[in-house]
Design a protein around this motif. Structure first.
Motif, short mmCIF file in Angstrom:
data_model
loop_
_atom_site.label_atom_id
_atom_site.label_comp_id
_atom_site.label_asym_id
_atom_site.label_seq_id
_atom_site.Cartn_x
_atom_site.Cartn_y
_atom_site.Cartn_z
N VAL A 54 0.84 -1.19 0.00
CA VAL A 54 0.00 0.00 0.00
C VAL A 54 0.88 1.25 0.00
O VAL A 54 1.83 1.35 0.77
N ASN A 55 0.54 2.17 -0.87
CA ASN A 55 1.22 3.46 -0.89
C ASN A 55 0.63 4.30 0.24
O ASN A 55 -0.57 4.56 0.26
N PRO A 56 1.44 4.73 1.20
CA PRO A 56 0.89 5.45 2.36
C PRO A 56 0.39 6.86 2.04
O PRO A 56 -0.30 7.47 2.84
N ASN A 57 0.72 7.36 0.88
CA ASN A 57 0.30 8.71 0.50
C ASN A 57 -1.17 8.73 0.12
O ASN A 57 -1.76 7.71 -0.25
N GLU A 58 -1.76 9.92 0.20
CA GLU A 58 -3.15 10.09 -0.22
C GLU A 58 -3.29 9.80 -1.72
O GLU A 58 -2.37 10.07 -2.50
N ILE A 59 -4.42 9.25 -2.12
CA ILE A 59 -4.68 8.96 -3.52
C ILE A 59 -4.69 10.28 -4.29
O ILE A 59 -5.33 11.25 -3.87
N SER B 280 -7.95 8.70 1.48
CA SER B 280 -6.94 7.82 2.05
C SER B 280 -7.07 6.40 1.52
O SER B 280 -6.13 5.61 1.63
N ASN B 281 -8.20 6.03 0.93
CA ASN B 281 -8.42 4.72 0.33
C ASN B 281 -8.71 4.88 -1.15
O ASN B 281 -9.00 5.98 -1.62
N LEU B 282 -8.69 3.77 -1.88
CA LEU B 282 -9.01 3.84 -3.31
C LEU B 282 -10.45 4.29 -3.54
O LEU B 282 -10.74 4.98 -4.50
#
Length: 187
Positions: free
Chosen positions: A83-88, A107-109
């Protein structure tokens, strides 16, 4: 290397990789790619009902079940370790439009304000999740397959029904995103 896997891949890398699944499946054993047929195989294997639609040799299509199982476990592994910890990243214009509907968490897809169990009990959540899920299932059955089966495999094999289905998918997506979804989000 791990950072490359965590980032979205450009279309000119991901597209050809997806496209290469078609000749690979055809070369391996004249197999047809599609995800929605897996549900039929699972029902044929698990439901002992006397329904003609489920009376066929599902065992010769067992490879498809392993393929879908791989997608499932790949998603689990990715959600836990890659998981990329950055904001989408979302286009600023779209962010401004969605903020008008109360959608601000990226914060999620899928924004939490759209998909969670509490939202399911609202009219907007019920329409998005239950009615939308029913319509996707109905449309998949009515079209004789899903977007992956028609748009990837069917178009690659120059099948006329797949071209018609893919054009209808695109028109439906355009109408939904631009006209129907704003009405649902304003509920």
């Amino acid at each position: 290397m791990l950072e490359i896997i965590k980032e979205p891949w450009p279309w000119y890398v991901a597209g050809p990789l997806i496209g290469l699944t078609v000749p690979a499946l055809l070369i391996i054993g004249n197999k047809s790619f599609g995800i929605s047929s897996s549900l039929r195989h699972i029902c044929a294997a698990c439901v002992p009902a006397n329904v003609n639609f489920f009376k066929y040799n599902w065992k010769k299509e067992a490879w498809n079940l392993f393929f879908v199982l791989g997608i499932f476990f790949g998603g689990l592994i990715t959600s836990q370790f890659l998981v990329n910890p950055n904001e989408i990243t979302v286009n600023p214009d779209l962010k401004a439009e969605l903020a008008g509907y109360g959608i601000t968490d990226y914060s999620n897809l899928v924004p939490v304000q759209l998909m969670n169990f509490e939202i399911l009990l609202t009219l907007r959540g019920f329409i998005l999740m239950v009615v939308g899920g029913f319509l996707v299932g109905f449309g998949t059955r009515y079209a004789g397959g899903c977007t992956s089966g028609h748009a990837i495999m069917g178009l690659s094999n120059l099948q006329w029904p797949s071209l018609v289905a893919t054009v209808c998918f695109m028109i439906g997506g355009f109408l939904m995103a631009n006209f129907i979804l704003p009405i649902i989000l304003s509920l």
